[in-house]
Design an enzyme around this catalytic site. Structure first.
Site, mmCIF file in Angstrom:
data_model
loop_
_atom_site.group_PDB
_atom_site.id
_atom_site.type_symbol
_atom_site.label_atom_id
_atom_site.label_comp_id
_atom_site.label_asym_id
_atom_site.label_seq_id
_atom_site.Cartn_x
_atom_site.Cartn_y
_atom_site.Cartn_z
ATOM 1 N N HIS A 79 0.818 -1.218 0.000
ATOM 2 C CA HIS A 79 0.000 0.000 0.000
ATOM 3 C C HIS A 79 0.847 1.260 0.000
ATOM 4 O O HIS A 79 0.397 2.313 -0.442
ATOM 5 C CB HIS A 79 -1.052 -0.017 1.118
ATOM 6 C CG HIS A 79 -0.583 0.336 2.485
ATOM 7 N ND1 HIS A 79 -0.267 -0.607 3.443
ATOM 8 C CD2 HIS A 79 -0.376 1.540 3.074
ATOM 9 C CE1 HIS A 79 0.093 0.021 4.560
ATOM 10 N NE2 HIS A 79 0.047 1.318 4.358
ATOM 11 N N ASP A 132 0.083 -7.612 1.569
ATOM 12 C CA ASP A 132 0.542 -6.220 1.582
ATOM 13 C C ASP A 132 2.068 -6.101 1.619
ATOM 14 O O ASP A 132 2.647 -5.760 2.650
ATOM 15 C CB ASP A 132 -0.101 -5.512 2.788
ATOM 16 C CG ASP A 132 0.067 -4.001 2.738
ATOM 17 O OD1 ASP A 132 0.503 -3.480 1.691
ATOM 18 O OD2 ASP A 132 -0.244 -3.340 3.758
ATOM 19 N N GLN A 226 0.191 5.191 11.770
ATOM 20 C CA GLN A 226 0.364 5.776 10.442
ATOM 21 C C GLN A 226 1.819 6.247 10.264
ATOM 22 O O GLN A 226 2.375 6.896 11.140
ATOM 23 C CB GLN A 226 -0.530 7.000 10.262
ATOM 24 C CG GLN A 226 -2.024 6.788 10.094
ATOM 25 C CD GLN A 226 -2.620 5.520 10.575
ATOM 26 O OE1 GLN A 226 -2.404 4.487 9.963
ATOM 27 N NE2 GLN A 226 -3.376 5.568 11.650
ATOM 28 N N GLY A 227 2.390 5.944 9.126
ATOM 29 C CA GLY A 227 3.771 6.355 8.842
ATOM 30 C C GLY A 227 4.773 5.259 9.148
ATOM 31 O O GLY A 227 5.921 5.336 8.733
ATOM 32 N N ASP A 228 4.335 4.261 9.919
ATOM 33 C CA ASP A 228 5.216 3.123 10.246
ATOM 34 C C ASP A 228 5.091 2.015 9.201
ATOM 35 O O ASP A 228 5.918 1.090 9.174
ATOM 36 C CB ASP A 228 4.841 2.520 11.610
ATOM 37 C CG ASP A 228 5.148 3.444 12.767
ATOM 38 O OD1 ASP A 228 6.185 4.126 12.710
ATOM 39 O OD2 ASP A 228 4.360 3.473 13.727
ATOM 40 N N SER A 229 4.063 2.075 8.380
ATOM 41 C CA SER A 229 3.805 1.011 7.405
ATOM 42 C C SER A 229 5.028 0.609 6.615
ATOM 43 O O SER A 229 5.842 1.453 6.229
ATOM 44 C CB SER A 229 2.730 1.446 6.413
ATOM 45 O OG SER A 229 1.474 1.275 6.986
HETATM 46 N N1 ARG Z 1 -1.502 1.801 7.434
HETATM 47 C C1 ARG Z 1 -0.592 2.479 8.283
HETATM 48 C C2 ARG Z 1 0.484 3.162 7.457
HETATM 49 O O1 ARG Z 1 0.257 3.312 6.277
HETATM 50 C C3 ARG Z 1 -0.064 1.586 9.355
HETATM 51 C C4 ARG Z 1 -1.110 1.370 10.357
HETATM 52 C C5 ARG Z 1 -0.734 0.409 11.414
HETATM 53 N N2 ARG Z 1 -1.775 0.476 12.387
HETATM 54 C C6 ARG Z 1 -1.772 -0.154 13.541
HETATM 55 N N3 ARG Z 1 -2.729 0.087 14.369
HETATM 56 N N4 ARG Z 1 -0.815 -0.979 13.861
HETATM 57 O O2 ARG Z 1 1.437 3.707 7.936
#
Ligand code: ARG
Length: 272
Positions: A79, A132, A226-229
């Site tokens: 993603h 993913d 968010q941002g850790d993905s």
């Molecule tokens: N989708 C998020 C990203 O793009 C990562 C989210 C992880 N969320 C969680 N609750 N562990 O950075």
């Protein structure tokens, strides 16, 4: 609830405070949520993905994490490489870079490396979030000493209750407070049943044990955000997961969902 790409887009939108459906835990201050600062030398395989053109220069364009699994090979989340996030197919993002060896994004440490090739898992399902992951090939290799080994299928590191650590420069509160320096949070591998129950199928995704891994703290508090993905989840010194998705960050009953690395290995082996 926002889709994963929308979470990354929140970064592009210069981190305007995101209204959350339920409050973040008062103790949240982390990676990552509930985390602590770490030196990049402790986890040299943790890299930042950057595009200043797309995400602005204030945090050197960092928008996702990645993991060095070979001298020229970086794993990240599919993603993170979607056109929704990048505004174009990854091959068209000319300033897409991998930043290695730089814990403090605003320092000049480490290296910014151009990406020679990008491959996104064609079976990535943006509705369930299954599969993913994608692979970036670096234009110039990094030292073998910075590489982390991927845990093979059957590795005890995947066992429930195993202590694991997640690393990233993401949101530390759930309110858009992106970290300047690398952080980590201590979590545990949770039973698949916990995530199957939390995520039976909703706008956020559907938990599938074959390709996903459940980790966090059932009572909430410590989590990726968010941002850790695309960044690493490590147990027993080996890579077991990539930050993928979840509902909110650090909420009780909504653990983090990670791309299961043994499934990545299986998919990549079948591709050859
Ligand atoms: N989708 C998020 C990203 O793009 C990562 C989210 C992880 N969320 C969680 N609750 N562990 O950075």
């Amino acid at each position: 609830m926002r889709r994963p790409f929308a979470s990354v887009l929140a970064l592009a939108a210069a981190a305007a405070a995101i209204p959350l459906a339920s409050p973040v835990p008062a103790a949240a201050d982390g990676v990552v949520i509930g985390g602590y600062p770490v030196e990049i030398s402790q986890s040299p395989w943790t890299v930042a993905l950057s595009s200043r053109d797309r995400f602005g220069g204030t945090r050197v364009g960092q928008f996702c994490g990645g993991v060095l699994v070979g001298p020229s090979t970086v794993l990240t989340a599919a993603h993170c490489l979607s056109a929704d996030v990048l505004g174009a197919p990854p091959q068209k993002v000319r300033d897409l870079r991998v930043i290695a060896g730089r814990g403090d994004l605003l320092s000049n440490d480490g290296k910014e490396i151009a990406v020679r090739d990008t491959w996104v898992n064609p079976d990535y399902d943006s509705h369930t979030n299954a599969g993913d992951f994608g692979v970036l090939t670096l234009a110039t290799p990094l030292p073998e000493s910075s590489v982390i080994r991927m845990a093979p299928s059957g590795d005890p590191a995947y066992g429930q209750g195993t202590a694991a650590v997640v690393y990233g420069w993401g949101d530390t509160t759930g309110a858009g407070d992106y970290a300047r320096s690398l952080r980590a949070a201590d979590v545990k591998v949770l039973p698949d049943a916990n995530c199957e129950q939390a995520y039976p199928g909703s706008a956020d995704g559907t938990y599938e044990a074959a390709s996903m891994l459940c980790a966090g703290q059932l009572e909430g508090g410590r989590d990726s955000c968010q941002g850790d993905s695309g960044g690493p989840l490590v147990a027993q010194g080996r890579l077991i997961g990539l930050v993928s998705w979840g509902s909110g960050c650090g909420w009780a009953g909504s653990p983090g969902v990670y791309t299961r690395v043994s499934d990545v290995i299986r998919t990549l082996a079948a591709k050859r």
